[in-house]
Write a protein that holds these residues in place. Structure first.
Motif, short mmCIF file in Angstrom:
data_model
loop_
_atom_site.label_atom_id
_atom_site.label_comp_id
_atom_site.label_asym_id
_atom_site.label_seq_id
_atom_site.Cartn_x
_atom_site.Cartn_y
_atom_site.Cartn_z
N TYR A 125 45.60 17.25 22.90
CA TYR A 125 44.71 16.10 23.48
C TYR A 125 45.32 14.88 23.26
O TYR A 125 45.52 14.68 22.02
CB TYR A 125 43.24 16.21 22.80
CG TYR A 125 42.58 17.61 23.14
CD1 TYR A 125 41.66 17.61 24.27
CD2 TYR A 125 43.03 18.84 21.92
CE1 TYR A 125 41.03 18.96 24.38
CE2 TYR A 125 42.13 19.87 22.49
CZ TYR A 125 41.25 19.90 23.72
OH TYR A 125 40.51 21.20 23.93
N LEU A 126 45.48 14.02 24.12
CA LEU A 126 46.50 13.01 24.08
C LEU A 126 45.52 11.53 23.95
O LEU A 126 44.48 11.50 24.62
CB LEU A 126 47.35 12.80 25.15
CG LEU A 126 48.12 13.94 25.77
CD1 LEU A 126 48.91 13.59 27.17
CD2 LEU A 126 48.98 14.24 24.67
N GLU A 127 45.94 10.92 22.97
CA GLU A 127 45.27 9.51 22.61
C GLU A 127 46.10 8.43 22.67
O GLU A 127 47.26 8.24 22.38
CB GLU A 127 44.80 9.52 21.34
CG GLU A 127 43.92 8.32 20.97
CD GLU A 127 43.41 8.21 19.45
OE1 GLU A 127 43.02 6.89 19.00
OE2 GLU A 127 43.63 9.13 18.59
N LYS A 128 45.60 7.50 23.66
CA LYS A 128 46.52 6.09 23.82
C LYS A 128 45.99 5.13 22.97
O LYS A 128 44.76 5.08 22.61
CB LYS A 128 46.25 5.83 25.33
CG LYS A 128 46.91 4.62 25.72
CD LYS A 128 46.78 4.31 27.36
CE LYS A 128 45.82 3.44 27.31
NZ LYS A 128 45.49 2.61 28.58
N ASP A 129 46.99 4.20 22.51
CA ASP A 129 46.66 3.28 21.77
C ASP A 129 46.84 1.88 22.55
O ASP A 129 46.53 2.04 23.77
CB ASP A 129 47.71 3.02 20.75
CG ASP A 129 47.37 2.33 19.36
OD1 ASP A 129 46.43 1.37 19.47
OD2 ASP A 129 47.98 2.44 18.39
N ALA A 130 47.10 0.73 22.17
CA ALA A 130 47.15 -0.44 23.01
C ALA A 130 48.11 -0.44 24.24
O ALA A 130 47.80 -0.80 25.21
CB ALA A 130 47.15 -1.58 22.10
N GLY A 131 49.12 0.23 23.81
CA GLY A 131 50.23 0.12 24.84
C GLY A 131 50.30 1.67 25.49
O GLY A 131 49.83 2.56 24.95
N ASP A 132 50.83 1.67 26.78
CA ASP A 132 50.74 2.82 27.63
C ASP A 132 51.94 3.57 27.53
O ASP A 132 51.95 4.60 27.40
CB ASP A 132 50.03 2.42 28.93
CG ASP A 132 49.86 3.83 29.88
OD1 ASP A 132 49.49 4.66 29.34
OD2 ASP A 132 49.90 3.70 31.22
N THR A 133 53.08 2.77 27.92
CA THR A 133 54.31 3.54 28.26
C THR A 133 55.34 2.71 27.69
O THR A 133 55.11 1.43 27.47
CB THR A 133 54.47 3.81 29.75
OG1 THR A 133 54.54 2.56 30.42
CG2 THR A 133 53.46 4.46 30.55
#
Length: 285
Positions: A125-133
């Motif tokens: 399960y992937l969680e993103k923070d403030a930045g995407d890539t």
């Protein structure tokens, strides 16, 4: 006599009226009380539902994207297949494992094998923070082995693979703005691994990677001798000011040329003194 009868009759009517009025009033009061009780019951029930809803939301306060790890690159990079069917390259946020591809650092193969054995073919399960890539197009993500029931140290320590790498000494902390949500946990886990000589720390007490980097969103730190033109390299620019947290928990930054600069294994990098001070660090004495 006649007047007395009239007065007596009038008083009787008044008494009857008072009795009837009292009866109606009590009935209305009772009805109001019942309505109020019902209203109160609905309110309590509503509060309960709201509480359950809040509790549920707190368990799922992080937005997670389900994926399957389809290919392994090294200790901190994998490919995943998203539910949409899209394949994407994922760089784990917050940690930096020793290199095992474009160069071979101490404990790099061990970290790579550990990630492969724990992630390849698994649902995550992937969680993103403030930045995407990052600038290479890799998704920057926290990788959960299972969905967290709530966000606390125990859940992070046992369910988030980024943290598991740090806890077991397969990675050093690498903090890159703006993805700093779990930075304090990673710092604690890496320090714990170092103090207990786990993994890479048993090979080199100073760590085998460049460690933490702050102030850039484009990838992890690398050794200066690596060429930025190497295909799929993880180079990033960062400041030259080293930030360190001593045994007393004091945040101290070291400028190039300072007495302890070369001996300092940084937990953070800064471009300017103002940036370091804003992060709560003071100049080394």
């Amino acid at each position: 006599m006649k007047n007395e009868k009239i007065v007596e009759k009038f008083l009787s009517i008044c008494v009857i009226a008072i009795i009837l009025f009292s009866a109606v009033g009590c009935s209305d009061f009772s009805s109001d009380n019942k309505n109020e009780d019902k209203s109160r019951q609905v309110l309590v029930s509503g509060d309960s539902d709201d509480h359950n809803s809040t509790s549920y939301e707190s368990k799922t306060s992080v937005q997670l994207e389900k994926a399957v790890v389809s290919r392994h690159i090294d200790g901190d990079t994998v490919y995943v297949r998203l539910e949409s069917g899209q394949n994407a390259k994922v760089r784990l946020i917050g940690v930096n494992t020793p290199e095992s591809t474009t160069k071979h650092e101490q404990y790099g193969e061990e970290a790579s094998s550990y990630t492969k054995s724990n992630l390849l073919g698994k649902t995550v399960y992937l969680e993103k923070d403030a930045g995407d890539t990052d600038k290479y197009g890799r998704l920057l993500r926290y990788v959960w082995l299972s969905q967290p029931e709530k966000i606390n140290e125990s859940e992070i320590r046992n369910k988030m693979f980024n943290a598991i790498l740090a806890v077991n000494g397969y990675a050093q902390q690498m903090t890159i703005q703006p993805n700093v949500k779990y930075a304090d946990y990673f710092r604690k886990f890496c320090r714990e691994a170092r103090e207990n000589d786990r993994g890479l720390w048993s090979v080199n007490s100073g760590g085998t990677t460049r460690g933490d980097s702050v102030g850039d969103t484009k990838g992890k730190s690398i050794s200066s001798e690596r060429s930025s033109s190497v295909k799929d390299s993880d180079s990033s620019d960062h400041g030259s000011i080293k930030g360190n947290i001593n045994s007393k928990g004091e945040k101290i930054y070291h400028m190039p040329g300072d007495s302890y600069y070369d001996k300092t294994n940084p937990e953070a990098w800064f471009n300017t003194e103002e940036e370091a001070q804003a992060a709560g660090y003071r100049r080394s004495k």
